[in-house]
Design an enzyme around this catalytic site. Structure first.
Site, mmCIF file in Angstrom:
data_model
loop_
_atom_site.group_PDB
_atom_site.id
_atom_site.type_symbol
_atom_site.label_atom_id
_atom_site.label_comp_id
_atom_site.label_asym_id
_atom_site.label_seq_id
_atom_site.Cartn_x
_atom_site.Cartn_y
_atom_site.Cartn_z
ATOM 1 N N ARG A 172 3.019 2.136 -8.933
ATOM 2 C CA ARG A 172 4.473 2.323 -8.899
ATOM 3 C C ARG A 172 5.163 1.261 -9.751
ATOM 4 N NH1 ARG A 172 8.366 2.821 -3.556
ATOM 5 N NH2 ARG A 172 7.420 0.819 -2.994
ATOM 6 N N ASP A 460 10.496 -4.708 3.282
ATOM 7 C CA ASP A 460 10.440 -4.859 1.828
ATOM 8 C C ASP A 460 11.856 -4.803 1.292
ATOM 9 O OD1 ASP A 460 11.157 -2.175 1.763
ATOM 10 O OD2 ASP A 460 9.274 -1.479 0.905
#
Length: 541
Positions: A172, A460
């Site tokens: 990613r 996150d």
């Protein structure tokens, strides 16, 4: 008054590395890699800026009362039942459990040994984009793909890849909005700008590893983050097509899975799949960024668009159900995989009761996803893989997926996606938790950690964004807590002071900087579109 424009001298486009070069960085920042990054930026950087400008216009429209809708000009794409996406590439046929995590050597080895079917190798929200993390994450991936990765901890513990079958890697890259300040792009007119984090992450990984991945029976696969439109998807598709031609591999070798994690993208899922159809494997329900996107777009639209405590915004509230069911239906109609999201609950090996609660919550979450028709799901911790796999095994059995389940029973209207009524209050604990989690996460992020266990939840950048944006909205919409306390900047300042007093401080910690960043993104009049942009520019090396 006449203004004479400066003389423009045309020159060849160029990439300049401004970050410090440490041991082995030359193995990633090779002349061939620099040449490829130069070509990517020369061809696509200006279109990237155009797409970012489109985002600003769309946010302005929503903020001024124009709700998103399913586009009339692309109805023919949605109505045409004949087209399909490329689907799974080699090694992506069964994605029932995917583990996510950053790309430092230790976490790379743990992911490859985890037993998951897929590893989301995350250079985005689970990685603090320090120069060290950006380049050394690429080194970890390069070494892992060639079977050369090892790691010895400061305490002398050795880590090696020992699994007979390792997960398929899906990398990613950073989203279109993020720059890479350690690499400059100079265009033909001599204009100098920071490079695109997306193109840097994608370009370095693809150039160094595509051929090795193909030879290993897999391929160059990517998770695409933060898309807001099919025009942005078209840009990625053109990047993929050019890159395949550049190194001489067949068109369609790249496979992308797009995270539907912004509100505008939820209204263009068919169109996103269509633009990427030759390269697309599926969509993912990126739940945390999706919630953040809703708050960001509707932050000034009044009380009916204010969400309660973060903990109350679950996957079973109506607008989240509508979004995920529409995703499954759209994917399966086009032969694409639908991948579920990540439950934030994680086990704590030092606390059996907390672990039991986490497993119970994750099991319920994955049971719901499998029952809804998802073909796979995410976990953030290796200990949760058996729990997630058991729920998907119960539905899939020996089948690799359930793409044949069409979900013709789903009928989602535009209004369903923006019906944010939950009927739960904002509590004093909810406000305090948001302040505490955001500051503690930011402190770790400033030290180079992108995924952090806080209070038995995996936090996150996306979950930190929810926390700070809720605080901003609650203040600006004159909200009160359940006990009648007004949520004001002064009230939040008291909470910031309390968090700092209670923090375990040490020499070199970044709590003061973290608190200052939080003030900038949660307490000021202007709402920054991403907390990471200013923090990255000012604080990260």
């Amino acid at each position: 008054m006449t203004i004479t424009p400066p003389t423009t001298t045309l020159q060849g486009p160029a990439i300049e590395i401004t970050g410090t070069l440490h041991d082995r960085y030359d193995e990633i920042l090779t002349p061939a890699a620099i040449a490829f990054l130069t070509e990517l930026h020369h061809r696509f950087a200006s279109r990237r800026h155009d797409r970012l400008a489109d985002r600003m216009r769309r946010r302005f429209e929503i903020g001024n009362g124009h709700d998103p809708h399913f586009r009339a000009d692309t109805a023919h794409i949605r109505d045409d039942a004949s087209w399909r996406v490329a689907g799974a590439g080699p090694g992506l046929e069964d994605r029932r459990v995917e583990i996510t995590g950053p790309t430092d050597p230790k976490m790379t080895i743990n992911a490859l040994n985890s037993g998951a079917r897929v590893w989301l190798a995350d250079q985005e929200d689970a990685t603090s984009p320090t120069w060290k993390n950006v380049v050394e994450g690429q080194l970890s991936l390069r070494d892992a793909i060639r079977g050369e990765l090892g790691f010895t901890s400061p305490e002398g513990k050795e880590y090696r890849v020992t699994a007979a079958r390792t997960p398929t890697i899906v990398m990613r890259p950073r989203g279109w909005h993020l720059p890479e300040k350690h690499i400059a792009f100079i265009d033909r007119a001599g204009r100098r700008t920071a490079a695109s984090g997306s193109l840097v992450d994608f370009g370095l990984y693809f150039l160094h590893n595509a051929q090795a991945l193909i030879e290993a029976g897999r391929g160059p696969y990517f998770y695409i983050a933060k898309l807001e439109s099919s025009d942005e998807a078209k840009l990625w598709d053109d990047v993929f097509s050019f890159s395949e031609e550049y190194i001489g591999i067949p068109h369609g070798t790249i496979r992308a899975t797009v995270l539907i994690e912004t509100l505008p993208a939820a209204f263009e899922m068919d169109e996103i799949l269509y633009e990427l159809r030759d390269h697309c494997a599926g969509l993912n329900a990126g739940r945390w960024d999706y919630i953040f996107s809703i708050i960001k777009n509707y932050r000034g639209r009044g009380a009916r668009f204010v969400l309660p405590d973060r903990s109350e915004v679950t996957m079973t509230v109506p607008f989240m159900r509508a979004y995920t069911e529409l995703l499954v239906q759209t994917c399966h109609k086009r032969g694409a995989f639908a991948i579920g999201g990540m439950s934030a609950s994680i086990p704590n090996r030092r606390d059996p009761e907390a672990t039991a609660r986490a497993i119970e919550k994750v099991a319920a979450d994955k049971k719901r996803e499998a029952g809804d028709g998802f073909d796979g799901t995410w976990v953030a911790h290796p200990d949760l893989i058996p729990t997630a796999q058991a729920e998907f095994d119960a539905v899939l059995g020996d089948r690799p997926n359930q793409v044949d389940r069409q979900r013709d029973d789903v009928h989602v209207q535009a209004s369903d996606l923006i019906d944010l009524h939950i009927g739960r209050p904002i509590t004093a604990k909810g406000v305090r938790d948001n302040v505490s989690v955001a500051i503690r996460y930011l402190e770790a992020w400033l030290r180079g950690l992108g995924a952090v266990a806080i209070d038995n939840l995996m936090e996150d950048a996306a979950t930190a964004e929810i926390s700070r944006s809720q605080v901003w909205q609650w203040i600006h919409q004159d909200r009160t807590t359940e006990d009648g306390t007004a949520i004001t900047a002064e009230y939040v300042e008291e909470l910031i002071s309390a968090v700092l007093r209670e923090a375990t401080r040490s020499a070199g910690d970044r709590f003061d900087d973290a608190a200052e960043i939080f003030r900038e993104v949660a307490l000021r009049e202007e709402f920054p579109t991403f907390l990471t942009l200013g923090a990255y520019a000012r604080y990260l090396d």
